[in-house]
Scaffold this motif. Structure first.
Motif, PDB file in Angstrom:
ATOM      1  N   LEU A  26      36.979  23.264  96.422  1.00  0.00           N
ATOM      2  CA  LEU A  26      37.345  23.419  97.832  1.00  0.00           C
ATOM      3  C   LEU A  26      37.198  24.858  98.307  1.00  0.00           C
ATOM      4  CD1 LEU A  26      40.460  21.090  98.131  1.00  0.00           C
ATOM      5  CD2 LEU A  26      38.239  20.798  99.229  1.00  0.00           C
ATOM      6  N   LEU A  27      37.608  25.805  97.493  1.00  0.00           N
ATOM      7  CA  LEU A  27      37.456  27.216  97.862  1.00  0.00           C
ATOM      8  C   LEU A  27      35.983  27.610  97.960  1.00  0.00           C
ATOM      9  CD1 LEU A  27      40.299  28.928  95.815  1.00  0.00           C
ATOM     10  CD2 LEU A  27      40.158  28.641  98.285  1.00  0.00           C
ATOM     11  N   GLY A  28      35.181  27.131  97.048  1.00  0.00           N
ATOM     12  CA  GLY A  28      33.748  27.420  97.099  1.00  0.00           C
ATOM     13  C   GLY A  28      33.100  26.821  98.333  1.00  0.00           C
ATOM     14  N   GLY A  29      33.464  25.588  98.667  1.00  0.00           N
ATOM     15  CA  GLY A  29      32.932  24.949  99.876  1.00  0.00           C
ATOM     16  C   GLY A  29      33.374  25.658 101.133  1.00  0.00           C
ATOM     17  N   GLY A  31      34.195  28.840 101.365  1.00  0.00           N
ATOM     18  CA  GLY A  31      33.479  30.117 101.403  1.00  0.00           C
ATOM     19  C   GLY A  31      32.051  29.954 101.899  1.00  0.00           C
ATOM     20  N   TYR A  32      31.378  28.896 101.449  1.00  0.00           N
ATOM     21  CA  TYR A  32      30.013  28.634 101.898  1.00  0.00           C
ATOM     22  C   TYR A  32      30.003  28.328 103.398  1.00  0.00           C
ATOM     23  CZ  TYR A  32      25.539  26.362 102.550  1.00  0.00           C
ATOM     24  OH  TYR A  32      24.299  26.013 103.015  1.00  0.00           O
ATOM     25  N   PHE A  33      30.953  27.525 103.850  1.00  0.00           N
ATOM     26  CA  PHE A  33      31.035  27.195 105.271  1.00  0.00           C
ATOM     27  C   PHE A  33      31.260  28.449 106.112  1.00  0.00           C
ATOM     28  CE2 PHE A  33      33.715  26.204 108.954  1.00  0.00           C
ATOM     29  CZ  PHE A  33      32.846  25.380 109.647  1.00  0.00           C
ATOM     30  N   ALA A  34      32.177  29.311 105.678  1.00  0.00           N
ATOM     31  CA  ALA A  34      32.444  30.547 106.409  1.00  0.00           C
ATOM     32  C   ALA A  34      31.208  31.445 106.438  1.00  0.00           C
ATOM     33  CB  ALA A  34      33.631  31.282 105.780  1.00  0.00           C
ATOM     34  N   TYR A  35      30.498  31.521 105.338  1.00  0.00           N
ATOM     35  CA  TYR A  35      29.297  32.349 105.285  1.00  0.00           C
ATOM     36  C   TYR A  35      28.243  31.839 106.255  1.00  0.00           C
ATOM     37  CZ  TYR A  35      24.936  34.331 103.624  1.00  0.00           C
ATOM     38  OH  TYR A  35      23.728  34.951 103.567  1.00  0.00           O
ATOM     39  N   THR A  36      27.965  30.538 106.226  1.00  0.00           N
ATOM     40  CA  THR A  36      26.924  29.997 107.097  1.00  0.00           C
ATOM     41  C   THR A  36      27.330  30.033 108.561  1.00  0.00           C
ATOM     42  OG1 THR A  36      27.748  27.753 106.734  1.00  0.00           O
ATOM     43  CG2 THR A  36      25.939  28.510 105.331  1.00  0.00           C
ATOM     44  N   THR A  37      28.621  29.926 108.837  1.00  0.00           N
ATOM     45  CA  THR A  37      29.062  29.902 110.223  1.00  0.00           C
ATOM     46  C   THR A  37      29.118  31.286 110.849  1.00  0.00           C
ATOM     47  OG1 THR A  37      30.446  28.024 109.635  1.00  0.00           O
ATOM     48  CG2 THR A  37      30.814  28.996 111.775  1.00  0.00           C
ATOM     49  N   TYR A  38      29.657  32.256 110.126  1.00  0.00           N
ATOM     50  CA  TYR A  38      29.917  33.559 110.732  1.00  0.00           C
ATOM     51  C   TYR A  38      28.881  34.621 110.399  1.00  0.00           C
ATOM     52  CZ  TYR A  38      34.386  31.483 111.755  1.00  0.00           C
ATOM     53  OH  TYR A  38      35.362  30.664 112.221  1.00  0.00           O
ATOM     54  N   PHE A  39      28.352  34.616 109.209  1.00  0.00           N
ATOM     55  CA  PHE A  39      27.479  35.712 108.801  1.00  0.00           C
ATOM     56  C   PHE A  39      26.012  35.429 109.055  1.00  0.00           C
ATOM     57  CE2 PHE A  39      31.238  36.300 106.042  1.00  0.00           C
ATOM     58  CZ  PHE A  39      31.650  37.498 106.596  1.00  0.00           C
ATOM     59  N   GLN A  40      25.571  34.205 108.994  1.00  0.00           N
ATOM     60  CA  GLN A  40      24.168  33.921 109.244  1.00  0.00           C
ATOM     61  C   GLN A  40      23.848  33.851 110.722  1.00  0.00           C
ATOM     62  OE1 GLN A  40      23.074  30.478 106.938  1.00  0.00           O
ATOM     63  NE2 GLN A  40      22.302  31.766 105.310  1.00  0.00           N
ATOM     64  N   LYS A  41      24.810  33.644 111.582  1.00  0.00           N
ATOM     65  CA  LYS A  41      24.548  33.596 113.014  1.00  0.00           C
ATOM     66  C   LYS A  41      24.086  34.938 113.548  1.00  0.00           C
ATOM     67  CE  LYS A  41      27.160  29.786 114.844  1.00  0.00           C
ATOM     68  NZ  LYS A  41      28.169  29.355 115.763  1.00  0.00           N
TER      69      LYS A  41
END
Length: 159
Positions: A26-29, A31-41
């Protein structure tokens, strides 16, 4: 009776590992969601200006200077402001005329965008580039097509 105690210890040991594995997944998922949502935008929004440059003939483009904007930022104490002067590069002389004729809409959109920002939102270089891209998007919405190519900051003071 001794055998039953060993079985419950084995079951509780396995349960601990299963719970720890689920928490880790759950923590890994998350973290991945936060990365794709906030940092890749931020990298995706920095590309539209360059993509539009390929479609525009440089000989047809024209630069329109907008008057200065002096706007209070949305900081809690209300003591910070931004002074901004823009030059807008448009794809054609017709787009320049449309932009100049919609000057009230342009000023309103820029003032609303700037007043929604705080000092922390505008402090870094990346945030200023993001602001440029947001301005391009807003101005293109006013004109009704993607005629605004770039926005240049000719004066920027944040205090």
């Amino acid at each position: 009776m001794i055998e039953e105690g060993k079985e419950t210890k084995k079951k509780s040991g396995k349960m601990k590992w299963i719970i720890m594995l689920l928490i880790l997944l759950l923590l890994g998922g998350g973290g991945y969601f936060a990365y794709t949502t906030y940092f890749q935008k931020s990298t995706e929004t920095a590309e539209p200006q360059d993509a539009q440059l390929e479609e525009v003939d440089p000989s047809d483009s024209q630069v329109v200077t907008l008057p200065s904007f002096l706007v209070n930022l949305s900081d809690p104490l209300g003591r910070r402001y931004i002074k901004l002067t823009l030059d807008v590069e448009v794809a054609s002389p017709e787009a320049a005329q449309v932009l100049e004729s919609a000057s009230a809409k342009v000023r309103d959109a820029v003032i609303l965008l700037l007043s929604s920002k705080s000092y922390a939102d505008l402090a870094s270089l990346e945030s200023k580039i993001l602001l440029k891209n947001e301005l391009v998007t807003r101005l293109n919405q006013i004109i009704g097509s993607s005629k605004v190519v770039r926005v240049y900051f000719t004066e920027l003071v944040i205090q």
